[in-house]
Write an enzyme that holds these catalytic residues in place. Structure first.
Site, PDB file in Angstrom:
ATOM      1  N   GLU A 293      -4.144   1.241  -5.480  1.00 37.08           N
ATOM      2  CA  GLU A 293      -3.228   0.187  -5.894  1.00 37.08           C
ATOM      3  C   GLU A 293      -3.106   0.234  -7.409  1.00 37.08           C
ATOM      4  OE1 GLU A 293      -0.466  -1.254  -5.211  1.00 37.08           O
ATOM      5  OE2 GLU A 293      -1.402  -1.932  -3.338  1.00 37.08           O
TER       6      GLU A 293
ATOM      7  N   CYS B   9       0.874  -1.166   0.000  1.00 34.80           N
ATOM      8  CA  CYS B   9       0.000   0.000   0.000  1.00 34.80           C
ATOM      9  C   CYS B   9       0.911   1.215   0.000  1.00 34.80           C
ATOM     10  CB  CYS B   9      -0.917  -0.001   1.217  1.00 34.80           C
ATOM     11  SG  CYS B   9      -1.962   1.475   1.341  1.00 34.80           S
TER      12      CYS B   9
END
Length: 233
Positions: A107, A2
């Site tokens: 993402e 992340c």
């Protein structure tokens, strides 16, 4: 992994949802749509008085034994499979855990080799709740020369749920509300028990967002438009 996430207020919604007292001046809080490693971010922890509070930490763990604070950007994520073993994270997992509030995160989907395309960013956000409670570990670093104290954090990641496998091979660990108290309890140092919370969650939605010079990959860009669905020209 992340590498970028989003946090929207107001502070009252944040404190109400996490049932926690915000310890900083409320004026220090602002909506951010492109939070990157080394940013100062709010995290939920239990303080010495056993209160649930929201404190500011640097995103990117600085182990207490580090010689300096300049490697934090490399430790923004901790792999859930090995967080209990790695020297940088194992003490933090055992003693200093937190929840990292997020309205959503980004993402990047890697294109197939044959497509010749570029990575496509996706925005991933909760189904019904205002926030994710991302699993975090913390540490405290003190500069021996100046006495400066830096509190820092890292997001624990795991393999993705089925819904996100087409986007990326990692995702943050999300702690369910009914498990917050056990995860945050500093007296709970049973690593085997804690590791059962390290799993994927599919309670989320996602959509593609923009990229390029005005997209989320640029640190200087921070606007609500970053989370808008991507519309090809």
């Amino acid at each position: 992994m992340c590498g970028r996430y989003v946090l929207e207020g107001p502070v009252s919604r944040l404190t109400t949802y996490f049932n926690a007292r915000y310890t900083e001046e409320e004026s220090h809080f602002k909506n951010s749509y492109n939070i990157a490693p080394t940013a100062v971010v709010p995290v939920v922890r239990i303080n010495r008085e056993s209160e649930r509070v929201i404190l500011n930490h640097v995103w990117g763990l600085i182990p207490h034994w580090a010689k300096d604070k300049f490697g934090s950007a490399k430790l923004n994520n901790a792999r859930g499979e090995t967080v209990h073993e790695k020297p940088s994270f194992r003490t933090a997992l055992k003693k200093f855990r937190c929840l990292i509030p997020a309205s959503g995160y980004y993402e990047w989907q890697v294109p197939s080799e044959s497509s010749g395309g570029r990575k496509q960013p996706f925005y991933i956000y909760p189904n019904e709740t205002p926030y994710f409670a991302m699993a975090g570990v913390c540490d405290h670093w003190i500069d021996k020369a100046s006495g400066e104290l830096v509190m820092s954090t890292a997001i624990i990641t795991t393999e993705p749920c089925e819904k996100l496998r087409h986007v990326h091979d990692r995702m943050p660990v999300m702690i369910r509300k009914e498990n917050w108290a056990e995860w945050l309890d500093p007296k709970n140092q049973d690593v085997t028990s804690l590791r059962r919370f390290i799993s994927s969650s599919d309670d989320m939605n996602s959509h593609a967002v923009g990229f390029g010079v005005s997209g989320v990959g640029k640190n200087r860009i921070d606007s609500q438009g970053l989370i808008d669905p991507y519309k090809p020209e």
